[in-house]
Design an enzyme around this catalytic site. Structure first.
Site, mmCIF file in Angstrom:
data_model
loop_
_atom_site.group_PDB
_atom_site.id
_atom_site.type_symbol
_atom_site.label_atom_id
_atom_site.label_comp_id
_atom_site.label_asym_id
_atom_site.label_seq_id
_atom_site.Cartn_x
_atom_site.Cartn_y
_atom_site.Cartn_z
ATOM 1 N N LYS A 1 -30.583 -22.035 -10.442
ATOM 2 C CA LYS A 1 -29.645 -21.350 -11.354
ATOM 3 C C LYS A 1 -29.802 -19.862 -11.076
ATOM 4 C CE LYS A 1 -29.008 -20.600 -16.359
ATOM 5 N NZ LYS A 1 -29.594 -20.958 -17.658
ATOM 6 N N TRP A 2 -28.766 -19.266 -10.520
ATOM 7 C CA TRP A 2 -28.783 -17.848 -10.093
ATOM 8 C C TRP A 2 -28.087 -17.038 -11.174
ATOM 9 C CZ3 TRP A 2 -28.139 -16.181 -4.381
ATOM 10 C CH2 TRP A 2 -27.891 -14.812 -4.280
ATOM 11 N N ASP A 3 -28.890 -16.293 -11.901
ATOM 12 C CA ASP A 3 -28.364 -15.576 -13.061
ATOM 13 C C ASP A 3 -28.087 -14.107 -12.729
ATOM 14 O OD1 ASP A 3 -27.645 -15.159 -15.699
ATOM 15 O OD2 ASP A 3 -29.457 -16.074 -16.523
ATOM 16 N N MET A 4 -27.369 -13.427 -13.579
ATOM 17 C CA MET A 4 -27.057 -11.999 -13.401
ATOM 18 C C MET A 4 -26.727 -11.475 -14.796
ATOM 19 S SD MET A 4 -24.889 -9.355 -13.028
ATOM 20 C CE MET A 4 -23.231 -10.008 -13.225
ATOM 21 N N ASP B 1 -35.990 -19.113 -17.054
ATOM 22 C CA ASP B 1 -36.654 -17.802 -17.011
ATOM 23 C C ASP B 1 -38.110 -17.878 -17.498
ATOM 24 O OD1 ASP B 1 -37.064 -15.116 -16.919
ATOM 25 O OD2 ASP B 1 -35.483 -14.574 -18.327
ATOM 26 N N CYS C 1 -24.485 -18.015 -12.682
ATOM 27 C CA CYS C 1 -24.560 -17.731 -14.114
ATOM 28 C C CYS C 1 -24.584 -16.221 -14.249
ATOM 29 C CB CYS C 1 -25.853 -18.334 -14.672
ATOM 30 S SG CYS C 1 -26.204 -17.921 -16.390
ATOM 31 N N ARG D 1 -30.706 -4.991 -21.095
ATOM 32 C CA ARG D 1 -31.727 -6.056 -21.238
ATOM 33 C C ARG D 1 -33.036 -5.650 -20.541
ATOM 34 N NH1 ARG D 1 -32.421 -12.358 -19.502
ATOM 35 N NH2 ARG D 1 -32.869 -13.139 -21.557
ATOM 36 N N ASP E 1 -23.257 -19.007 -22.410
ATOM 37 C CA ASP E 1 -24.526 -19.144 -23.126
ATOM 38 C C ASP E 1 -24.311 -19.809 -24.478
ATOM 39 O OD1 ASP E 1 -26.133 -18.133 -21.203
ATOM 40 O OD2 ASP E 1 -26.485 -16.187 -22.158
ATOM 41 N N TRP F 1 -19.265 -12.061 -24.226
ATOM 42 C CA TRP F 1 -20.428 -12.920 -24.070
ATOM 43 C C TRP F 1 -20.423 -13.971 -25.183
ATOM 44 C CZ3 TRP F 1 -24.481 -13.591 -27.587
ATOM 45 C CH2 TRP F 1 -25.506 -14.434 -27.124
HETATM 46 C C1 GLA Z 1 -29.146 -15.732 -19.418
HETATM 47 C C2 GLA Z 1 -28.650 -17.125 -19.143
HETATM 48 C C3 GLA Z 1 -29.404 -18.108 -19.998
HETATM 49 C C4 GLA Z 1 -30.863 -18.015 -19.686
HETATM 50 C C5 GLA Z 1 -31.355 -16.595 -19.879
HETATM 51 C C6 GLA Z 1 -32.775 -16.443 -19.386
HETATM 52 O O1 GLA Z 1 -28.836 -15.316 -20.696
HETATM 53 O O2 GLA Z 1 -27.279 -17.197 -19.341
HETATM 54 O O3 GLA Z 1 -28.923 -19.410 -19.779
HETATM 55 O O4 GLA Z 1 -31.091 -18.440 -18.370
HETATM 56 O O5 GLA Z 1 -30.550 -15.662 -19.188
HETATM 57 O O6 GLA Z 1 -33.234 -15.153 -19.535
#
Ligand code: GLA
Length: 750
Positions: free
Chosen positions: A469-472, A360, A519, A436, A541, A192
């Protein structure tokens, strides 16, 4: 492009002007591998290239015989491509050539993302059917060759035509036997916030691999590897690439065996994987993209960049200029209200930014990362008018509006978890591990995918949202689904990814105008599978310009600049605390899909003016940055690692922009030159320097009109030594090259 079958020699030759791929039916009916490399003449036989003498066993083929889809237990002790447990508990297969056919174009892979064709005649696909007559297992090997790309796209379908069950324990997407081991293995590895660092190591006897067991392709290793000759560099030498169009557990592995040959394979990681095939059932592997380059790693990257950009990414955004965004994450984290967001958007608009992304914290009761994932209803305390009101106000300012979501997750503190605790992945008899403060939803369950499609459709339909922005943000633990019987639990992680793909597919079809960015805590799932749905990915990030040199250099090995989101953030940088000049941060982020991740309302007037200049510069050259050919010049992973340089070149080499980055200032440096690549040797270029502040262009050192031949052969004279030393650390210079019309030539050097 031709796929040629010779009934006399029983050879199949896939060929275009760039590459050949030759296979042969061996005496015992197995499919042998003959050749992959630069194009060979058609109409000839190449079968004599592979060993005629079989070592080891008298009734079986021995170790050194190159095979297309090898299995174990029959005298081949190298890493297998396929392993199937049969109903008697045995695992030996005898896969013999049965038939083949040639298809126009390229079939899609059911349920999985894949490369495609658009224009008739741009590709052909060979399908070879292999059969194990005793177990009644059929294996179809698919090979697509494009007319003008140095790639072969492979995938495999396994069918159980027998009367009892069989279990697929391993099924690679591609296996490649090479006649020697004089190669170095290149992988993109990291963690990361430091993804895709280039690792390059000489092959040694035995197995060497990169892989993931995390339920995602991972920050740790990318599903891309290359073999390069020891003398291969960016501009010359042989390289073979292997990329897997998949976002879950993968393996990419090389094995050097005792006769010095190399087997390379990639596919779903067999560790923890199994797939039950009932009679009549079929299993499809993801596809693997093999590429060959005689023009070094740069040539290999070209092959992947253009294929991924033109025939993997799909939808309206494939060919459209991507907007310059501002994202509020590092500006506010969870602490915002509508007024604060609108202040950021207003300042962003004044600087020329085009799209505002609400990250977020906009939903449920989410004021930190401990709650509300899964509750995709707007937080009316923060945004009393809802998303629609905010989006319309942002639109009224002249910006488009986008949001962050993390659909695959659920917080323990959420309404969704209270209502459906069994939707979170876990083993009923054991505690679930949190990451998390959240769990992963079981997307192997159709009802979970249906639910997410409904709630997310409602969100996307509720406001003028043009970007997602689709995060995981966490990997899977305790992989298990109560909906699968015990003997099918080995299917779970693959079924999870199939569920993710299905959700992506349904949402991108339902909202074709929305630009999706994938993402996973940055680059934790930066892979070709995701690119098939989301044309761009949040690369990391880590927004520190100096670390980004390494991340973007490594990522660009396989992925085009149009897929790599890159933002300018505040200093001291939030990930490493480093302070770099604003101009340097932009000069790195320009080489990607550009944007900002900071609070412009706290910047000085001078800084805002500087940003306005950066945005204008990027917009002026956006087409070049997003669609040009990328050339890596000086590696941040080699030498004293104190300097990096790269460039992007327009079609026909009519323009180019070179980025040169000095990490630590060198005292009293000598005069230096940088040899460029990809220009038109016969053209003259006007060379100017982008100075950053105010966005103005300045004059380059020396004459401002220079020949493409000189710039490539003698090099571009970099800023004179003493001056550059006194500017301090973390300096960037961009050189803009514009061909002077009328002085062009049709020849474009590579
Ligand atoms: C991840 C993403 C960040 C941000 C945070 C929000 O870490 O990579 O860019 O969107 O989540 O919680």
């Amino acid at each position: 492009m031709v796929i040629e079958w010779s009934p006399e020699t029983r050879e199949l030759h896939l060929r275009n002007d760039l590459i050949s791929y030759v296979v042969r039916v061996l005496e015992n009916g197995w499919l042998g591998q003959v050749y992959f490399g630069p194009a060979l003449a058609d109409g000839r036989s190449y079968g004599h290239l592979v060993p005629g003498e079989f070592y080891g066993f008298s009734n079986r083929l021995g170790e050194a015989v190159p095979l297309e889809y090898p299995s174990g237990g029959g005298g081949d002790y190298r890493i297998p491509a396929v392993a199937i447990e049969l109903s008697d508990g045995s695992g030996v297969l005898d896969l013999r050539y049965t038939s083949h056919r040639v298809l126009k174009g390229k079939p899609a892979t059911p349920g999985l993302p894949s490369t495609y064709v658009e224009v008739g005649g741009e590709a052909e696909t060979l399908e070879v059917l292999l059969t194990d007559a005793i177990a009644q297992i059929q294996v179809r090997l698919l090979y697509t060759i494009y007319r003008d790309r140095p790639v072969i796209v492979r995938s495999v379908r396994i069918t159980n035509s027998g009367k009892t069950w069989a279990i697929v324990r391993c099924s690679m997407s591609a296996s490649l036997d090479l006649p020697d081991s004089d190669w170095e293995l290149i992988s993109l590895s990291g963690e990361w916030s430091r993804e895709c660092h280039v690792e390059r190591n000489r092959l040694r006897p035995g197995r060497q691999s990169v892989s993931s067991l995390r339920g995602a392709s991972s920050h740790q290793h990318n599903p891309f590897v290359a073999l390069a000759r020891p003398n291969t560099n960016e501009a010359s030498g042989e390289a073979i690439g292997l990329s897997l169009v998949y976002s879950g557990n993968f393996i990419a592995e090389a094995e050097v065996e005792s006769f010095g040959t190399t087997r390379l394979r990639t596919g779903i990681n067999p560790d923890g994987f199994s797939w039950v095939l009932e009679p009549g059932a079929e299993f499809s592997t993801p596809e693997a993209v093999l590429a060959y380059s005689a023009g070094g790693l740069g040539g290999l990257s070209d092959a992947y960049h253009s294929l991924f950009r033109e025939r993997l990414v799909r939808g309206q955004w494939r060919d459209r200029a991507r907007p310059v965004v501002i994202n509020n994450w590092e500006a506010t984290y969870f602490d915002f209200d509508e007024a604060r967001l609108l202040a950021i958007a207003t300042a962003a608009k004044e600087m020329g930014i085009e799209l505002f992304v609400l990250d977020d914290g906009w939903f449920g009761e989410r004021n930190d990362d401990s709650t509300s994932l899964g509750d995709w209803q707007v937080n009316l305390f923060k945004l009393p008018g809802g998303l629609d009101s905010l989006a319309r106000k942002v639109e009224a300012l002249g910006l488009r509006f986008g949001i962050w979501i993390e659909p695959e997750m659920v917080s323990r503190a959420s309404r969704l978890f209270a209502e459906h605790p069994d939707w979170a992945i876990g083993i009923l008899s054991r505690p679930r591990s949190e990451g998390r403060n959240q769990y992963v939803l079981d997307l192997s369950r159709p009802e979970v995918v249906d639910h997410l499609f409904e709630v997310l459709s409602a969100v996307l339909g509720s406001a003028p949202i043009t970007y997602v922005k689709w995060d995981m943000n966490r990997n899977i633990t305790e992989p298990h689904s109560p909906t699968l019987p015990a003997w099918r639990q080995g299917e779970f992680l693959h079924r999870y990814i199939l569920g993710v793909y299905q959700l992506y597919d349904r949402l991108t079809r339902a909202f074709p105008g929305v630009l999706f960015e994938s993402c996973a805590g940055g680059g934790g799932r930066f892979d070709p599978g995701m690119l098939a749905f989301a044309p761009q990915t949040w690369t990391s990030d880590d927004t520190d310009a100096i670390e980004r040199l390494r991340i973007q250099w490594g990522t660009s090995m396989a992925y085009p600049l149009s897929s790599m989101a890159a933002h300018v953030s505040a200093v001291p940088n939030h990930q490493v605390g480093r302070v770099t000049p604003l101009a340097t941060r932009a000069a790195v982020a320009f080489f990607g899909v550009f944007g900002y991740e900071l609070d412009p309302t706290v910047l000085s007037g001078g800084e805002r003016a500087e940003i306005a200049g950066q945005v204008a510069f990027y917009k002026q050259w956006r087409e070049l940055f997003q669609r040009g050919r990328f050339r890596r010049l000086l590696s941040p992973f080699e030498g004293d690692r104190d300097e990096t340089a790269w460039m992007v070149v327009a079609d026909e080499a009519r323009a180019a922009i070179v980025g040169h980055y000095q990490i630590l200032a060198r005292p009293n440096p000598g005069p230096r030159r940088l040899r460029l690549r990809g220009l038109d040797a016969a053209a003259s270029y006007r060379v100017s320097v982008w100075l950053g502040a105010g966005g103005a262009n300045g004059a380059a050192t020396g004459p401002s009109i220079l020949g493409g031949d000189e710039l490539m052969s003698a090099g571009l004279v970099l800023d004179s030594g003493r001056q550059s030393a006194t500017r301090g650390d973390f300096q960037a210079r961009l050189y803009v090259l514009e061909a002077i019309e009328g002085a062009n030539s049709p020849e474009v050097a590579l």
